[in-house]
Scaffold this motif. Structure first.
Motif, PDB file in Angstrom:
ATOM      1  N   ARG A   1       0.849  -1.186   0.000  1.00 41.71           N
ATOM      2  CA  ARG A   1       0.000   0.000   0.000  1.00 41.71           C
ATOM      3  C   ARG A   1       0.887   1.240   0.000  1.00 41.71           C
ATOM      4  O   ARG A   1       1.749   1.399   0.862  1.00 41.71           O
ATOM      5  CB  ARG A   1      -0.894   0.016   1.235  1.00 41.71           C
TER       6      ARG A   1
ATOM      7  N   LEU B   1       1.188   5.192   0.546  1.00 37.61           N
ATOM      8  CA  LEU B   1       0.539   6.324   1.198  1.00 37.61           C
ATOM      9  C   LEU B   1       1.213   7.591   0.698  1.00 37.61           C
ATOM     10  O   LEU B   1       2.433   7.731   0.805  1.00 37.61           O
ATOM     11  CB  LEU B   1       0.669   6.250   2.718  1.00 37.61           C
TER      12      LEU B   1
ATOM     13  N   TYR C   1      -3.315   4.939  -0.570  1.00 39.05           N
ATOM     14  CA  TYR C   1      -3.980   5.904   0.306  1.00 39.05           C
ATOM     15  C   TYR C   1      -3.468   7.292  -0.087  1.00 39.05           C
ATOM     16  O   TYR C   1      -2.248   7.499  -0.148  1.00 39.05           O
ATOM     17  CB  TYR C   1      -3.627   5.692   1.779  1.00 39.05           C
TER      18      TYR C   1
ATOM     19  N   SER D   1      -8.921   5.994  -0.629  1.00 40.93           N
ATOM     20  CA  SER D   1      -8.407   4.636  -0.550  1.00 40.93           C
ATOM     21  C   SER D   1      -8.695   3.872  -1.830  1.00 40.93           C
ATOM     22  O   SER D   1      -9.820   3.891  -2.334  1.00 40.93           O
ATOM     23  CB  SER D   1      -9.039   3.903   0.642  1.00 40.93           C
TER      24      SER D   1
ATOM     25  N   ASP E   1     -10.878   5.550   9.039  1.00 42.18           N
ATOM     26  CA  ASP E   1     -11.149   4.983   7.714  1.00 42.18           C
ATOM     27  C   ASP E   1     -10.157   3.889   7.356  1.00 42.18           C
ATOM     28  O   ASP E   1     -10.443   3.024   6.519  1.00 42.18           O
ATOM     29  CB  ASP E   1     -11.102   6.085   6.644  1.00 42.18           C
ATOM     30  N   ILE E   2      -8.982   3.921   7.980  1.00 48.11           N
ATOM     31  CA  ILE E   2      -7.966   2.916   7.690  1.00 48.11           C
ATOM     32  C   ILE E   2      -8.425   1.539   8.141  1.00 48.11           C
ATOM     33  O   ILE E   2      -8.123   0.521   7.516  1.00 48.11           O
ATOM     34  CB  ILE E   2      -6.631   3.298   8.341  1.00 48.11           C
TER      35      ILE E   2
ATOM     36  N   GLY F   1     -10.120  -0.837   5.734  1.00 49.32           N
ATOM     37  CA  GLY F   1      -9.341  -1.561   4.744  1.00 49.32           C
ATOM     38  C   GLY F   1      -9.078  -3.004   5.116  1.00 49.32           C
ATOM     39  O   GLY F   1      -8.456  -3.735   4.363  1.00 49.32           O
TER      40      GLY F   1
END
Length: 289
Positions: free
Chosen positions: A81, A83, A124, A133, A167-168, A171
């Motif tokens: 992922r 960021l 992200y 996301s 919000d993470i 995932g």
């Protein structure tokens, strides 16, 4: 072979810049350590119908009269992922490009390299009003979608407020290799709060700390007005008079930042935006093992 970021950023095409970068990186590196038949193998397994015969170990067959397939460590695909800090401070310019433009290029190069490894890649984008996301997936179509979202990511406002970090959790709880591209500019401790949350979720984290050359060297002459891109506050300084003190304070700041991240078991790399991205690519491959 390291390529000048100025050339690659001038392409204005993330997909092409990323592909050109990784092709050059693999030409200069030992290709067998990245992908291919010359790589090191961690184990063997019995041959099954449909297996690629290129991975057949004929020496093992000669010794045991049985068919074995060599399995490499990279056959265990991972979830990556990226960021990307999209706060206004990333709009800092040095020469022909901003930190944000360099961050997009760096993220695209890492995504392309992960794609080549067969990894699932997600994104992200850390914005003031929340977190964009894109779930980690494999495939060329998904990679192109990720490139498009990177191109849309523009620097604006402050870094994401901690209230949005919830919000993470949406995932999922799958462990991922997280690569955070940021200038580490924060009003309080919001970036450290984010990293603490990610660490609590047991993700492996690499922080690529972006700084421009004119920030590192305060390469301005005489009286200059400096602006905080996130608050709009300005200050007029005599750069010649403050340079020595500035250099010492910057050294202390970078040392403290490094210690804070290493103390959290986070891999920290300082990236100057006029330098090739090879170090970040090597850090990714090392963490991926």
């Amino acid at each position: 072979m390291s390529l000048d970021p100025a050339i690659l950023l001038s392409l204005r095409n993330l997909s092409l810049a990323a592909k050109t970068t990784i092709d050059g990186f693999m030409t200069g590196a030992n290709k067998s350590s990245i992908k291919g038949s010359g790589m090191e193998f961690s184990q063997y397994r019995s041959y099954m119908p449909g297996d690629d015969l290129r991975w057949m170990d004929w020496k093992m067959y000669a010794r045991s009269d049985r068919y074995y397939i060599r399995e490499s460590e990279s056959e265990t695909n991972i979830s990556v992922r990226l960021l990307v800090d999209a706060s206004a401070s990333m709009d800092h310019r040095d020469g022909d490009w901003t930190k944000m433009e360099y961050a997009r290029y760096l993220a695209a190069s890492l995504a392309y390299l992960a794609h080549m490894q067969g990894d699932a890649v997600g994104l992200y984008v850390m914005r003031e009003d929340g977190i964009f996301s894109l779930a980690a997936r494999q495939g060329t179509q998904h990679l192109n979608r990720l490139f498009y979202q990177l191109e849309q990511a523009g620097p604006k406002g402050r870094f994401t407020e901690p209230i949005h970090y919830k919000d993470i959790y949406a995932g999922g709880r799958k462990r991922e290799l997280l690569v955070f591209i940021t200038d580490m500019y924060q009003q309080g401790e919001e970036i450290y709060e984010l990293l603490d949350l990610l660490g609590a979720l047991r993700h492996e984290i690499i922080v690529l700390h972006l700084m421009a050359r004119n920030e590192m060297e305060l390469s301005y002459e005489g009286f200059t007005t400096l602006e905080d891109l996130e608050t709009g506050a300005t200050i007029q300084v005599d750069t010649d008079a403050i340079k020595q003190g500035y250099t010492q304070k910057l050294t202390d700041h970078l040392t403290n930042t490094r210690k804070a991240l290493l103390g959290r078991n986070i891999d920290y790399r300082l990236m100057v935006t006029d330098e090739p991205v090879d170090e970040a690519l090597r850090a990714f491959l090392q963490a991926r093992k």
